[in-house]
Design a protein around this motif. Structure first.
Motif, PDB file in Angstrom:
ATOM      1  N   GLY A 182      -7.780  11.244   3.577  1.00 63.85           N
ATOM      2  CA  GLY A 182      -6.993  10.106   3.124  1.00 63.85           C
ATOM      3  C   GLY A 182      -5.585  10.115   3.680  1.00 63.85           C
ATOM      4  O   GLY A 182      -5.366  10.345   4.870  1.00 63.85           O
ATOM      5  N   VAL A 224       0.850  -1.187   0.000  1.00 62.55           N
ATOM      6  CA  VAL A 224       0.000   0.000   0.000  1.00 62.55           C
ATOM      7  C   VAL A 224       0.885   1.237   0.000  1.00 62.55           C
ATOM      8  O   VAL A 224       2.083   1.153   0.278  1.00 62.55           O
ATOM      9  N   GLU A 242      -4.350   3.641   3.903  1.00 61.66           N
ATOM     10  CA  GLU A 242      -4.748   2.413   3.203  1.00 61.66           C
ATOM     11  C   GLU A 242      -4.572   1.189   4.087  1.00 61.66           C
ATOM     12  O   GLU A 242      -5.419   0.286   4.101  1.00 61.66           O
ATOM     13  N   ASN A 296      -5.833   9.385  -1.855  1.00 57.99           N
ATOM     14  CA  ASN A 296      -5.037   8.383  -1.164  1.00 57.99           C
ATOM     15  C   ASN A 296      -3.731   8.985  -0.676  1.00 57.99           C
ATOM     16  O   ASN A 296      -3.438   8.990   0.505  1.00 57.99           O
TER      17      ASN A 296
END
Length: 168
Positions: A160, A6, A11, A139
């Protein structure tokens, strides 16, 4: 799987929340080529370019940037402009952004460049006064890392994995 790769702790935490074995999850943070992405030798900011590198889609929150920009002191707006670099994925949203900019009386300060090649991006970051990433979800925000390597400060949403690379 023997391993799960990741890009962020965000994540990793998400995968753990849905039952993934955290011992198998490994974080590999995004890197940037600092031979290509480096600060300019002689920066020049006659016009303060507020840069947003993003796909033109609602999830990227460009409307938030436009609303925030409209609140700037008129003296700051006089010598600045908002530049959006990225592909037009949502043409309805693009038209809504143009309408919003007109209603906010900043249409003349807004430029959409469209997608640029990766090779052109170091110069774009280096010519910017500031990068803004107002995403509703992100992300990691690799554009933040690229901009920082070029000496361009960034402001971004606290969503995120962004808080892992930007401090308050």
């Amino acid at each position: 799987a023997d391993a799960i790769l990741v890009e962020t702790m965000f994540e990793k935490n998400f995968l753990a929340s849905i039952g993934a074995d955290t011992r198998k999850i490994h974080i590999i943070y995004e890197k940037v080529d600092t031979d290509k992405f480096a600060p300019p030798k002689y920066p020049s900011f006659s016009t303060k370019r507020i840069l947003c590198v993003s796909r033109v889609t609602r999830l990227k929150g460009i409307h938030i940037l436009l609303k925030a920009y409209s609140f700037l002191d008129p003296a700051l707006k006089r010598d600045s402009e908002v530049i959006i670099v990225g592909p037009f994925e949502d043409h309805i949203y693009y038209r809504e952004l143009l309408d919003l900019a007109s209603r906010l009386n900043i249409r003349d300060k807004l430029r959409f460049i469209g997608a640029l090649t990766f090779e052109k991006m170091p110069r774009v970051y280096s010519s910017a006064y500031l990068l803004v990433l107002p995403s509703l979800y992100e992300n990691i925000g690799g554009v933040i890392i690229e901009a920082a390597a070029c000496g361009c400060p960034a402001i971004a949403s606290k969503v995120g994995g962004i808080p892992e690379i930007i401090e308050d």
